[in-house]
Design a protein around this motif. Structure first.
Motif, PDB file in Angstrom:
ATOM      1  N   SER A   1       0.825  -1.208   0.000  1.00  0.00           N
ATOM      2  CA  SER A   1       0.000   0.000   0.000  1.00  0.00           C
ATOM      3  C   SER A   1       0.858   1.256   0.000  1.00  0.00           C
ATOM      4  CB  SER A   1      -0.943  -0.006   1.209  1.00  0.00           C
ATOM      5  OG  SER A   1      -1.838  -1.098   1.152  1.00  0.00           O
TER       6      SER A   1
ATOM      7  N   ASN B   1       1.560   3.982  -5.084  1.00  0.00           N
ATOM      8  CA  ASN B   1       1.592   5.199  -5.916  1.00  0.00           C
ATOM      9  C   ASN B   1       2.896   5.303  -6.697  1.00  0.00           C
ATOM     10  OD1 ASN B   1      -0.966   6.041  -5.201  1.00  0.00           O
ATOM     11  ND2 ASN B   1      -0.251   7.295  -3.496  1.00  0.00           N
ATOM     12  N   ASP B   2       3.999   4.980  -6.031  1.00  0.00           N
ATOM     13  CA  ASP B   2       5.294   5.025  -6.721  1.00  0.00           C
ATOM     14  C   ASP B   2       5.358   3.991  -7.836  1.00  0.00           C
ATOM     15  OD1 ASP B   2       6.147   7.052  -5.058  1.00  0.00           O
ATOM     16  OD2 ASP B   2       7.163   5.707  -3.657  1.00  0.00           O
TER      17      ASP B   2
ATOM     18  N   ILE C   1       2.822   2.795  -9.523  1.00  0.00           N
ATOM     19  CA  ILE C   1       1.962   3.256 -10.613  1.00  0.00           C
ATOM     20  C   ILE C   1       2.709   4.288 -11.447  1.00  0.00           C
ATOM     21  CG2 ILE C   1      -0.117   4.579 -11.166  1.00  0.00           C
ATOM     22  CD1 ILE C   1      -1.473   3.259  -8.774  1.00  0.00           C
ATOM     23  N   ALA C   2       3.390   5.218 -10.775  1.00  0.00           N
ATOM     24  CA  ALA C   2       4.131   6.275 -11.483  1.00  0.00           C
ATOM     25  C   ALA C   2       5.276   5.700 -12.307  1.00  0.00           C
ATOM     26  CB  ALA C   2       4.665   7.292 -10.474  1.00  0.00           C
TER      27      ALA C   2
ATOM     28  N   CYS D   1      -2.113  -0.700 -15.935  1.00  0.00           N
ATOM     29  CA  CYS D   1      -2.484   0.591 -15.356  1.00  0.00           C
ATOM     30  C   CYS D   1      -2.145   1.738 -16.300  1.00  0.00           C
ATOM     31  CB  CYS D   1      -1.838   0.795 -13.989  1.00  0.00           C
ATOM     32  SG  CYS D   1      -0.067   1.120 -13.992  1.00  0.00           S
TER      33      CYS D   1
ATOM     34  N   LEU E   1      -9.327   3.755  -9.645  1.00  0.00           N
ATOM     35  CA  LEU E   1      -8.307   4.266  -8.732  1.00  0.00           C
ATOM     36  C   LEU E   1      -8.849   4.406  -7.312  1.00  0.00           C
ATOM     37  CD1 LEU E   1      -6.592   7.056 -10.884  1.00  0.00           C
ATOM     38  CD2 LEU E   1      -5.694   4.788 -10.348  1.00  0.00           C
TER      39      LEU E   1
ATOM     40  N   GLU F   1      -7.581   2.288  -3.963  1.00  0.00           N
ATOM     41  CA  GLU F   1      -7.144   2.960  -2.739  1.00  0.00           C
ATOM     42  C   GLU F   1      -7.991   2.523  -1.543  1.00  0.00           C
ATOM     43  OE1 GLU F   1      -6.495   7.489  -0.923  1.00  0.00           O
ATOM     44  OE2 GLU F   1      -7.538   7.202  -2.827  1.00  0.00           O
TER      45      GLU F   1
END
Length: 312
Positions: A31, A35-36, A38-39, A47, A67, A71
């Motif tokens: 978790s 975000n990292d 995904i980036a 994605c 999204l 989350e």
């Protein structure tokens, strides 16, 4: 309990407590880094494909819902696992509330896996994103106060109108009972021709868990029995607590694996192993010797396999 049954219970409970701790640590790491990841995901990852379509104006609402769903489910997974860990760390084993939390963990994992199931097309994920949106709206209508129902239905119709764009590839299908069209939305279809992707709005968790985490599909009925307070389920928790300790450990482990596998596949990464195999084998060793060989033959593949969820 006899000395033998107490030893088996202690073995199962200790192994389950350690497995749940490992699941908590993994869920927190996943978790925190999501975000990292995904980036940093490759352009060919699911994605990135979903994001590219959304930026191009294709199924933007579905992508936003996806999204938000990811989350929410990540937060829920960490929260439920942490709660289960605290409960198992208590001096006394509490099988009934622990089973209810394990059931919730399975539902969260199955929901995540359904949305991001490895191998889905972008259209299929979009259809499931829209279906989830309408499921939330329908639940709001069902749970709303009588004075608010009309407004909730208006919101549903506004959403339907927004999605039905001329020339679009999205179809909103109403429910149909005995040939009579209903108000509620029953299914979403995305795409054209033979490659249409469909997703039902209604949620049946027994079927969803059977589909997404087949390792624990047959166990969901037992967990539901505890949650709903059936006499047999409650009696079993006191007469054979080792069986519930095993079930809780296996459900938490298999659910976390399925949840993690779906998330990692979506960002184009590999989940890796995070569970101690000795603890998993101790779950099997806590089964009564008279039935252990049969149980191992039935469950060894899904508990000890090197393959990931969905490979069995």
């Amino acid at each position: 309990m006899t000395d033998d049954s107490n030893d088996r219970f202690q073995l199962a409970a200790a192994a389950t407590t350690r497995l749940v701790s490992q699941c908590v640590a993994h869920a927190e790491r996943v978790s925190a880094k999501l975000n990292d990841r995904i980036a940093a995901a490759a352009t060919s990852s699911p994605c990135r494909l979903d994001e590219a379509r959304a930026l191009n104006g294709e199924h933007l609402l579905a992508f936003k819902q996806l999204l938000e769903h990811v989350e929410t489910m990540c937060n829920a997974m960490v929260s439920h696992l942490t709660g289960l860990k605290h409960l198992l760390s208590d001096e006394m084993f509490h099988p009934l509330p622990a089973m209810v939390i394990a059931r919730a963990i399975a539902e969260v994992a199955a929901s995540t896996s359904w949305m991001l199931h490895p191998g889905l097309s972008s259209d299929e994920r979009a259809a499931r994103g829209y279906a989830t949106m309408f499921a939330i709206v329908q639940r709001s209508i069902t749970d709303a106060q009588p004075s608010d129902v009309a407004r909730m239905k208006e919101l549903r119709e506004e959403l339907v109108k927004h999605l039905r764009k001329p020339g679009g590839d999205l179809t909103v299908e109403r429910g149909n009972k005995h040939g009579v069209i209903q108000e509620y939305v029953a299914q979403i279809t995305v795409g054209r021709g033979h490659n249409k992707a469909r997703a039902k709005v209604a949620v049946n968790y027994s079927q969803r868990i059977e589909q997404e985490i087949p390792d624990i599909g047959p166990l969901y009925k037992a967990m539901s029995g505890v949650a709903h307070g059936t006499q047999t389920a409650i009696t079993t928790s006191w007469s054979t607590p080792d069986s519930y300790a095993r079930l809780i450990g296996h459900v938490a482990s298999a659910s976390t694996e399925a949840w993690s596998h779906a998330l990692h596949d979506w960002v184009g990464a590999s989940a890796g192993r995070f569970l101690n195999e000795t603890d998993r084998q101790n779950i099997l060793l806590s089964i009564p010797e008279a039935t252990r060989a049969r149980a191992i033959a039935k469950f060894a593949a899904m508990v000890l396999s090197d393959g990931g969820p969905g490979t069995k």
